[in-house]
Write an enzyme that holds these catalytic residues in place. Sequence first.
Site, mmCIF file in Angstrom:
data_model
loop_
_atom_site.group_PDB
_atom_site.id
_atom_site.type_symbol
_atom_site.label_atom_id
_atom_site.label_comp_id
_atom_site.label_asym_id
_atom_site.label_seq_id
_atom_site.Cartn_x
_atom_site.Cartn_y
_atom_site.Cartn_z
ATOM 1 N N ASN A 1 -9.859 16.088 4.200
ATOM 2 C CA ASN A 1 -8.418 15.963 4.377
ATOM 3 C C ASN A 1 -7.793 14.937 3.426
ATOM 4 O O ASN A 1 -6.606 14.957 3.159
ATOM 5 C CB ASN A 1 -8.201 15.472 5.811
ATOM 6 C CG ASN A 1 -6.999 16.096 6.458
ATOM 7 O OD1 ASN A 1 -6.427 15.507 7.342
ATOM 8 N ND2 ASN A 1 -6.586 17.252 6.025
ATOM 9 N N ALA B 1 -7.366 17.942 11.567
ATOM 10 C CA ALA B 1 -6.777 17.107 10.520
ATOM 11 C C ALA B 1 -6.585 15.666 10.980
ATOM 12 O O ALA B 1 -6.651 15.360 12.153
ATOM 13 C CB ALA B 1 -5.433 17.691 10.123
ATOM 14 N N HIS B 2 -6.357 14.771 10.004
ATOM 15 C CA HIS B 2 -5.906 13.397 10.275
ATOM 16 C C HIS B 2 -6.948 12.569 11.022
ATOM 17 O O HIS B 2 -6.703 12.120 12.125
ATOM 18 C CB HIS B 2 -4.583 13.402 11.059
ATOM 19 C CG HIS B 2 -3.542 14.270 10.432
ATOM 20 N ND1 HIS B 2 -2.659 15.015 11.158
ATOM 21 C CD2 HIS B 2 -3.252 14.518 9.137
ATOM 22 C CE1 HIS B 2 -1.865 15.687 10.350
ATOM 23 N NE2 HIS B 2 -2.214 15.403 9.112
ATOM 24 N N HIS B 3 -8.080 12.384 10.393
ATOM 25 C CA HIS B 3 -9.143 11.616 11.037
ATOM 26 C C HIS B 3 -8.738 10.139 11.130
ATOM 27 O O HIS B 3 -8.252 9.561 10.173
ATOM 28 C CB HIS B 3 -10.450 11.788 10.269
ATOM 29 C CG HIS B 3 -10.876 13.231 10.203
ATOM 30 N ND1 HIS B 3 -12.005 13.659 9.580
ATOM 31 C CD2 HIS B 3 -10.288 14.345 10.705
ATOM 32 C CE1 HIS B 3 -12.118 14.977 9.692
ATOM 33 N NE2 HIS B 3 -11.078 15.414 10.361
#
Lengths: 573, 229
Positions: A85, A501-503
Amino acid sequence: MANDKADVVIVGVGASGGIIAAELAKAGMKVIGLERGPKLSTANFQSLDELRYFQRQETRPNVKKQPVTWRPNANAKATPIAGQNNGNQVGGGTVHYGTLSWRFHEDDFKVRSSTISRYGEKAVPEGSSVIDWPLSYNELEPYYDRAEREVGISGRAGNLKGSKIAGGNVFEAPRQNEYPMPPLELDQAGMLFDEGAKKLGYHPFPSPRAINSKPYGDRPACTYCTFCQAFGCFVGAKGSINLTKVPEAEKSGNFKLVTGAMVSKVNMDSTGKATGVTYFGPDGSENRVDADIVILGGFIYDNIRLMLLSKMEKHPSGLGNASGHLGKHIMAHIGARAFAIFDNQRVNIFMGPSAQRHTVDDFNADNFDHSNLGFIRGAQISVHPADLEAGPIGTAMSLTPPPGTPRWGAAYKEFLAKYYTRFAAINAQTEHLPYAENMIDLDPNYRDMFGLPAPRMTYDWRRPDEQKRIAFLSEKLQEIGHAMGASKVWLGALSPGSPGAHHQGGARMGSDPRDSVVNSYGQVWDIPNLFVVGSATHVTMSGFNPTLTIQALAYRTAEAIATRYRKSPGSLV
Amino acid sequence: MAEHDKARRSFLLKSAASVGAIAGAAGGTSEANARQAPSKAGHIAPALQSTPLNDKHRAFLSDDEASTVAAIAERIMPGQPGSPGATDADVLNYIDLSLAGAYADQQEFYRQGLIGLEAFCNEKFKDSFVYLKPAQQEEALAAMEAGKATGFTWPAGQAFFNTLRTHTMEGMFSDPVYGGNKDFVGWRLVGFPGAQRLFTTADLKNKGEFTRLPIIGIQSVEKTTGRRK
């Protein structure tokens, strides 16, 4: 072999590293920024080429050279994930991101205490590791404001100093100032979503984005070409950090940027203090930067990996890991999607800025009553293309055909030919709570091109609270799709437990060194001259995209270093 | 497809092991060579349903591999009258050039996957994939997709199918500069106008088809300035 010396060395010149570089260099500190990727400019992004940027992920890390692995649980063998990502160049993920730029809600900063006060102790899901953030929305508000202005955000306020404004997000926390630019124009998908959501009594509004709705500073307005998500902007209308803050750093005369620099270790002295970093140059050479302050500004994989790799006598299980919390409590958004097709009109999703175009916040955070729902928190619900990006390859990969239609062959081709210009996707970007077993450590089997162990995620979102939240939101998505007037609405498949998404998380901030890795400034509890910035420090994740919060926190950290730490090095809290 | 091409292919496939050494000389004497091929009822110039044999060598794929890949892609995105498919878009050319370049690390994945497919088809249908009827080819691909095709070791049939589907879509819909989407047939099929640099407010409000500008690729000279007021 090159040795260099500076006041501050920053590892990763992206969403937060670029801001801190600019702020500290302008304050007169000598800063070296080490970036593993290249430095690119608008001139490099003239090819509106879906294969190159979306499908082959040119602006992201090469998953074969720099693998990150995943397994659903500790008994499974981890294998490399197919796409990362984050970014891999100066500006980091802000070069290719969809630019969603949200302020978190007030209760996003105190999920534990606000849940308990409204629903009681038992409402906090068993096994979760939810704690409150060590700072409030009000403390961060001035920095959100600054980030909106300096990055350049388009949007419409929904709560200006406590006054609710129809047409903006009426659920947002009070803001002191209106957005610096009006919202971007709506496309057909946004218009349909707006009408449908209003019919249901919800409160749709244009998503705030770091895209110029009009010329802003020396950067032009958006051309609505749609090549944003996964692309660098070909006119520079996106507020990417390489265009906004890195030039400020360079203009100061105090900033040195080194590209192609892969940091392998934080160097420590015998007292347990950081002395700088070691990095591989593009020629494979091993180099060193000595610095009084070390700031880790990479993505969560690299920040956590570096802290684990740099273990030493005083910090035997990794830097910042005295509490045993390093690498733990990682989170990623869970994506539930519905697809809607329209027989009576074209949607032409290939027009207009990509990613989440128009939003309802009615089912996010604690904006709705969870009393009898059996779960807490929610999702941002938005309309967008099949996979944020709107080209035909992305659509062929992500638009699951309706039940009964195969995904290849004559019937599939007929479906895609008819509906590519007649579909929209509705997404619930769903908050995922922290759980200690969702974590990152070092993979014993996979190594990157430098011979360093790959970061390994052990992660599964399919927990009871999350399952119920997803089921509830999936109903809402279909309801909105029908209200939009769609000829047919169906749900897309959910991921097999893997992170979306968006770790975030892994080096979470807190008020207590016993349950966190860093304080609210990103300062490692027992190594005051080592800072971690970016989403690794996030405590909970909200249903909103994280970038503006990452950036606001970066401004706050930079200010504290420039005004307080510099005069009196030591703990900032 | 010319009859001699079918025959040549049949010969090459059936006798590669024993007379492979003379394959290189087949060009001018393919009919003669074909007559030397081991006979098998119905196999010399049968009523084939396979896609046309390629009339040229490829950057990476062997002639036989190329024929199989072309046939697979055509089943995934089949051409119909008035509705172009993978062959029309030259998806084969896209995949071949990609394997010779950006996807060079997948060369062995393809080689072994195609060997697995041949093994499966020979066991199940007693023939090579390219000689199967379209319905049988679909059956073979469906078995791969479902993870039920035997004959594969590495890659697994399912993984190979998923890659073939992905690469077929890429060849249909990527910019023609990469070798597929010939004459923008893929973009025309779905109504994607290509690398458009600017949409106006009126474009965004239009509920009909976008026809204001022609389809353009990344090498188009019809660039707009990309500036909006």
